[in-house]
Design a protein around this motif. Structure first.
Motif, mmCIF file in Angstrom:
data_model
loop_
_atom_site.group_PDB
_atom_site.id
_atom_site.type_symbol
_atom_site.label_atom_id
_atom_site.label_comp_id
_atom_site.label_asym_id
_atom_site.label_seq_id
_atom_site.Cartn_x
_atom_site.Cartn_y
_atom_site.Cartn_z
ATOM 1 N N MET A 1 -15.920 25.663 -71.523
ATOM 2 C CA MET A 1 -16.559 26.052 -72.809
ATOM 3 C C MET A 1 -17.854 25.283 -73.031
ATOM 4 N N SER A 2 -18.907 26.038 -73.237
ATOM 5 C CA SER A 2 -20.136 25.272 -73.434
ATOM 6 C C SER A 2 -21.043 25.879 -74.511
ATOM 7 N N LEU A 3 -20.709 27.121 -74.938
ATOM 8 C CA LEU A 3 -21.425 27.785 -76.038
ATOM 9 C C LEU A 3 -22.567 26.977 -76.652
ATOM 10 N N GLU A 4 -23.768 27.408 -76.336
ATOM 11 C CA GLU A 4 -24.913 26.631 -76.826
ATOM 12 C C GLU A 4 -25.328 26.986 -78.246
ATOM 13 N N PHE A 5 -26.207 26.180 -78.788
ATOM 14 C CA PHE A 5 -26.652 26.416 -80.149
ATOM 15 C C PHE A 5 -28.079 26.913 -80.199
ATOM 16 N N ASN A 6 -28.319 27.657 -81.237
ATOM 17 C CA ASN A 6 -29.599 28.246 -81.512
ATOM 18 C C ASN A 6 -30.409 27.256 -82.346
ATOM 19 N N ASP A 7 -31.709 27.190 -82.128
ATOM 20 C CA ASP A 7 -32.471 26.273 -82.970
ATOM 21 C C ASP A 7 -32.957 26.952 -84.241
ATOM 22 N N SER A 8 -32.481 28.191 -84.449
ATOM 23 C CA SER A 8 -32.969 28.900 -85.633
ATOM 24 C C SER A 8 -32.152 28.576 -86.873
ATOM 25 N N GLN A 9 -31.062 27.875 -86.668
ATOM 26 C CA GLN A 9 -30.233 27.491 -87.805
ATOM 27 C C GLN A 9 -29.531 26.184 -87.502
ATOM 28 N N PRO A 10 -29.276 25.386 -88.536
ATOM 29 C CA PRO A 10 -28.590 24.119 -88.308
ATOM 30 C C PRO A 10 -27.230 24.304 -87.656
ATOM 31 N N ILE A 11 -26.827 23.359 -86.847
ATOM 32 C CA ILE A 11 -25.582 23.446 -86.100
ATOM 33 C C ILE A 11 -24.373 23.666 -87.014
ATOM 34 N N TYR A 12 -24.362 22.956 -88.132
ATOM 35 C CA TYR A 12 -23.173 23.044 -88.981
ATOM 36 C C TYR A 12 -22.995 24.456 -89.539
ATOM 37 N N ARG A 13 -24.097 25.192 -89.691
ATOM 38 C CA ARG A 13 -23.966 26.541 -90.195
ATOM 39 C C ARG A 13 -23.523 27.475 -89.073
ATOM 40 N N GLN A 14 -23.958 27.170 -87.864
ATOM 41 C CA GLN A 14 -23.545 27.976 -86.726
ATOM 42 C C GLN A 14 -22.062 27.777 -86.435
ATOM 43 N N LEU A 15 -21.598 26.556 -86.641
ATOM 44 C CA LEU A 15 -20.172 26.291 -86.447
ATOM 45 C C LEU A 15 -19.359 27.041 -87.494
ATOM 46 N N ARG A 16 -19.857 27.020 -88.725
ATOM 47 C CA ARG A 16 -19.187 27.768 -89.792
ATOM 48 C C ARG A 16 -19.100 29.241 -89.419
ATOM 49 N N ASP A 17 -20.220 29.803 -88.987
ATOM 50 C CA ASP A 17 -20.241 31.217 -88.637
ATOM 51 C C ASP A 17 -19.273 31.526 -87.497
ATOM 52 N N ARG A 18 -19.145 30.582 -86.614
ATOM 53 C CA ARG A 18 -18.259 30.795 -85.473
ATOM 54 C C ARG A 18 -16.799 30.907 -85.940
ATOM 55 N N VAL A 19 -16.417 30.032 -86.845
ATOM 56 C CA VAL A 19 -15.052 30.095 -87.373
ATOM 57 C C VAL A 19 -14.840 31.413 -88.113
ATOM 58 N N ILE A 20 -15.829 31.783 -88.905
ATOM 59 C CA ILE A 20 -15.724 33.033 -89.652
ATOM 60 C C ILE A 20 -15.554 34.215 -88.715
ATOM 61 N N ALA A 21 -16.309 34.194 -87.629
ATOM 62 C CA ALA A 21 -16.166 35.266 -86.636
ATOM 63 C C ALA A 21 -14.752 35.277 -86.075
ATOM 64 N N MET A 22 -14.226 34.097 -85.829
ATOM 65 C CA MET A 22 -12.876 34.031 -85.259
ATOM 66 C C MET A 22 -11.839 34.560 -86.234
ATOM 67 N N ILE A 23 -12.056 34.315 -87.517
ATOM 68 C CA ILE A 23 -11.122 34.843 -88.511
ATOM 69 C C ILE A 23 -11.206 36.364 -88.553
ATOM 70 N N LEU A 24 -12.434 36.865 -88.619
ATOM 71 C CA LEU A 24 -12.617 38.314 -88.686
ATOM 72 C C LEU A 24 -12.088 39.001 -87.431
ATOM 73 N N ASP A 25 -12.247 38.345 -86.307
ATOM 74 C CA ASP A 25 -11.787 38.936 -85.053
ATOM 75 C C ASP A 25 -10.281 38.790 -84.856
ATOM 76 N N GLY A 26 -9.639 38.074 -85.752
ATOM 77 C CA GLY A 26 -8.199 37.908 -85.644
ATOM 78 C C GLY A 26 -7.769 36.841 -84.659
ATOM 79 N N VAL A 27 -8.732 36.108 -84.124
ATOM 80 C CA VAL A 27 -8.393 35.009 -83.218
ATOM 81 C C VAL A 27 -7.689 33.905 -84.005
ATOM 82 N N LEU A 28 -8.172 33.686 -85.205
ATOM 83 C CA LEU A 28 -7.502 32.745 -86.107
ATOM 84 C C LEU A 28 -6.887 33.542 -87.250
ATOM 85 N N LYS A 29 -5.582 33.381 -87.428
ATOM 86 C CA LYS A 29 -4.917 34.108 -88.500
ATOM 87 C C LYS A 29 -4.595 33.172 -89.660
#
Lengths: 122, 122
Positions: A1-29
DNA sequence: TGTAGTGTTATAGTTAACTATAACAGCTAG
DNA sequence: CTAGCTGTTATAGTTAACTATAACACTACA
């Protein structure tokens, strides 16, 4: 796992978005624990405080709950909350700018489909 | 004129994007001068250095040229350069994330059209 | 010439984001 | 009780973005 970060947004917001994606995708219930602050920090080679900050955003949004000594857990109803909130947010704050951009660049539906995340028929 | 800024990206990048949009939209044509650093700074109540920084990005991208004492001017071929560069950049770096998001949120083409920048038939 | 408009540089200060390191606090399984 | 996992707080430093203020350099034009 190495998923890189975008410099267009702060890391903490990208991490938040990642969790949200996982919830929406049903990876996290609902009821599931989030990966621990320290684990995520190690996995992405990022400071634990940065991860904590992203998780606390989620707490503020009532999506997850923190239990000291145990972990952070996804609240009941989190997915519904998201499907309401994020949809509005996306349609009102992001999409207008994006669709204007698409028109401006003269991109066709065909090009967009081909470049979409999962190419349906390779 | 008051066009506000988004906190999702630094101001200087938003200013850059704004100029690029104006070029693509034909509001600014090749050979035209950009609005002056001081004017833009005053119009958006922003520091002149911030505006300068956004303009210098455009210089780095060979889109505009700076003539001291005169102003900044849009280069010949700027629009073509953009239509190549920005298209690729958008399709490769932005669109995949966006389309994944759309699927995730279960948004329909109909909803997207309604929320698009210029509503065609109100 | 001088004035008013350009871009450019200098100095210096604030804030947000991120980092390293360490310690504190709570829970649970051995 | 201890070891090992959680979240949390403290301290302190770096960097990028933005700000205020001022001066410098160049060009066009009256």
């Amino acid at each position: 796992m190495s998923l890189e970060f975008n410099d267009s947004q702060p890391i903490y917001r990208q991490l938040r978005d990642r969790v949200i994606a996982m919830i929406l995708d049903g990876v996290l219930k609902e009821g599931d624990p989030l990966p621990s602050v320290r684990n995520v920090a190690a996995e992405f080679r990022v400071n634990p405080l940065t991860v904590l900050k992203s998780y606390q955003q989620l707490v503020d949004e009532k999506l997850v709950e923190s239990r000291r000594g145990l972990g952070m857990f996804i609240n009941a109803g989190a997915r519904d909350l998201l499907l309401q909130g994020e949809r509005q947010k996306f349609l009102q704050e992001e999409w207008p700018r994006i669709s204007a951009n698409i028109q401006r660049l003269g991109l066709t539906p065909d090009e967009l489909l081909k470049a979409a995340k999962g190419v349906k028929k390779p």
